[in-house]
Every structure is written in C-alpha cells, then in structure tokens.
Design a protein around this motif. Structure first.
Motif, short mmCIF file in Angstrom:
data_model
loop_
_atom_site.label_atom_id
_atom_site.label_comp_id
_atom_site.label_asym_id
_atom_site.label_seq_id
_atom_site.Cartn_x
_atom_site.Cartn_y
_atom_site.Cartn_z
N LEU A 146 -6.89 -1.65 7.22
CA LEU A 146 -6.28 -0.80 6.21
C LEU A 146 -4.91 -1.28 5.77
CD1 LEU A 146 -7.21 2.74 7.59
CD2 LEU A 146 -8.45 1.33 5.95
N GLU A 147 -4.13 -1.86 6.66
CA GLU A 147 -2.75 -2.21 6.33
C GLU A 147 -2.67 -3.26 5.21
OE1 GLU A 147 1.14 -1.66 6.14
OE2 GLU A 147 -0.28 -0.48 7.33
N PRO A 148 -3.43 -4.36 5.26
CA PRO A 148 -3.38 -5.33 4.14
C PRO A 148 -3.79 -4.70 2.82
CG PRO A 148 -4.43 -6.31 6.05
CD PRO A 148 -4.30 -4.86 6.36
N ILE A 149 -4.77 -3.81 2.84
CA ILE A 149 -5.18 -3.14 1.60
C ILE A 149 -4.05 -2.29 1.06
CG2 ILE A 149 -6.82 -1.49 0.62
CD1 ILE A 149 -8.83 -2.39 2.73
N ARG A 150 -3.38 -1.56 1.95
CA ARG A 150 -2.26 -0.71 1.53
C ARG A 150 -1.12 -1.57 0.94
NH1 ARG A 150 -1.71 1.44 6.01
NH2 ARG A 150 -3.07 3.24 5.70
#
Length: 330
Positions: free
Chosen positions: A61-65
């Motif tokens: 989720l973090e790279p997408i965010r």
C-alpha cells in the motif's frame, strides 16, 4: 438459564439513579466530541472518488500511496479491500488550478498512471460523487432519522400511553447520540452504510422497548399488589430471558460480519455492535426509568372506557331495580 427466567428478581430500578448518571456522562461526552471533532464523513457525504484496483500479486500500500501523492492527489486513503490483491483508493474532491471540480473522465487517466505498477494493475470500478450530492445525502440522512423518531413517537403514544412514547424516544435518542459519539471519538469513517446501521439500531432498540412496555402495561393490569417500581422490576425480569438471548444471538452474527466481512461492511457492523449493546441497556434502564420519572401508575393504564361503560350499566340496572322495588335503598 434459570437465572434469566420470569422468576428472577433483579432490582433494576434500584440502580436507576446510577444508570441515569452513567447515561448522562456518555451523552455529554458524545455531544462534546460531535461538537469538537464532528464525524469523519466518508465520500458518500463529502464527495470524492472511490476506485477499486486489482493486482496479480499482493499489493504494497505504501508505494501506491506515495505515487498518488506525487500525482497531485491530496491525502489519499489506500486500503486493502477483501484481499491483499485488491486495493481500495479513496480521494477527496479533486479540483483543477482554477478551482473547478474535476470529472471522473479527467481523474481516471491520472489515477491509472499513478497506480499502474509494471502494468499489473486493473481497474475494477471507479465511482465519483460530487460535493453537492454528498451534501444532499447528508441532509436526507439526518431527515430520515428525525422522521423515524417522529413516527415512533406517534405510534407508541397511540399504541400505549404518551409516557411510554416519551420513554421510547428518550431511549432511541440516547442510543443514536451515543452511537454517533462513538464514531466521532474513534474517527471511524461515517458513510451511508453506517447511516443505514444507525436506522437499524433505532428499529432494534424500539423492538426491545416495545416488548418491555407491553409487559409493563400487562402487569399493571394483572398485579393487584406492588407499586410502580415493583411492577416495572417484575416486567423487566420476565422479559430478561428474551432480551439476553436476542442480544447474544444478534451479537454473534455482527461479530462474524466484523471479522470476516471485510472493509466494505466494517463500519456497518461496528455501528450495529455498539447500537445493540447500548440499545439493550437503554430498553432496561432508560425507557423504564423515564416511566418512573414521569409518574406512571396503575390508574393510567386501566381500560377507562370499559370501566365507565360497566359503571353506567350497573347504575342503569340498579335504577331499574329500584323502580321495581327490588332493591333496598337503605
């Protein structure tokens, strides 16, 4: 379950003052939080974009965010949806440099570019809610709650007695305020599903309150001895088994929904869990304590029309007998 049958003798009303203090504290905290923190309204009410994206493998989720922030989306909410290969993206209302709200067609290519990691992302759906629609939904949701409370007030007042209506409304307002306060304090997103759950809480709590009210009215007419507090305590003990069993079975279903239902109905199940707990408490203490505070008595619930008709019949019978000389007037 012998302890919960009609022969149990818990003195519920003896603790009504402590219960009133407890309820007042919860209501004050809830109203204070609603006034200061307000509710964390979801996109259904504030407007914005919801996109569901599927990946072939587990998504981080973090790279997408980070990519969404770099693409110009402010404060994106990125969560797994059902499984770790499906991501739900929530964005606030997006505007261009001139302040105009961007349409779904303008947002989609930017969003696709931001989340297409190695070409493995697939858009499953994208919904856009305008700010005006969100405002209308908020107003209509609040109106639905008010109409439901008004309808309940009229029904219970007609079906029982006006003091029962005030007791039922007091319990329902108590439940709604505390449930909303819980969402305000915890910051859990408040969306249309949660609003539906709040309306369901009103129905659940009312059903339990009606059962208790019906038994109270019945016992006021059946029990020749005992004051108001004793009659209400007896009624609560007689319906306790039904209340406990109904609440426990409902809670089992709601806990299962919370644990295995995923993010889509998480808020819905949490609202119902809180509502069932508070609703069970309020049907025992808030609604019944209100009856005591309003001075309900046996005379208020006796069928007055029938008694007056029987009294008229008796007087008519005696008058006829006197005219025939069959009754000693002394």
């Amino acid at each position: 379950m012998q302890i919960f049958n009609k022969e149990s003798s818990f003195r519920f009303m003896a603790q009504r003052k402590l219960a009133a203090i407890f309820s007042i504290v919860l209501i004050v905290i809830s109203i204070g939080s609603l006034a200061i923190n307000q509710l964390n309204f979801g996109l259904d009410f504030t407007g914005g974009t919801v996109a569901e994206v599927g990946y072939q493998q587990s998504a981080d989720l973090e790279p997408i965010r980070e990519q969404l922030v770099e693409a110009g989306f402010n404060s994106p909410v990125v969560t797994h949806f059902g499984s770790d290969t499906v991501v739900l993206i929530r964005l606030g209302v997006q505007r261009d440099e001139s302040g105009k709200v961007l349409s779904g067609e303008a947002i989609r290519p930017i969003l696709e570019k931001a989340v297409a990691i190695d070409g493995e992302a697939e858009f499953k759906r994208m919904d856009v809610v305008g700010p005006q629609i969100g405002e209308e939904l908020s107003e209509q949701g609040g109106m639905a709650v008010l109409v439901a409370l008004l309808g309940i007030l009229l029904y219970v007042g007609f079906r029982f007695e006006y003091r029962f209506a005030f007791g039922a409304i007091a319990a329902l307002v108590h439940d709604v305020v505390i449930t909303l306060g819980f969402f305000s304090i915890t910051g859990i997103e408040f969306d249309l599903a949660v609003m539906a759950a709040v309306l369901a809480v009103i129905g659940y709590s009312l059903n339990d309150t009606i059962v208790v009210a019906d038994r109270i009215r019945e016992n006021f007419r059946k029990m020749r001895k005992g004051d108001t507090v004793e009659v209400i305590d007896a009624s609560l003990n007689q319906t306790l088994s039904r209340t406990i069993i109904t609440s426990l079975t409902t809670m089992l279903v709601l806990v299962a929904l919370k644990l295995f239902g995923g993010e889509a109905i998480s808020g819905f199940s949490i609202a119902l869990i809180v509502g069932v707990v508070i609703g069970t408490y309020s049907s025992i203490y808030v609604a019944s304590s209100t009856l005591v505070a309003l001075g309900i008595s046996r005379q208020d619930l006796m069928p007055k029309q029938r008694d007056e008709a029987e009294k008229d019949d008796i007087e008519e019978f005696l008058r006829r007998d006197r005219s025939k000389g069959n009754v000693d007037t002394d």
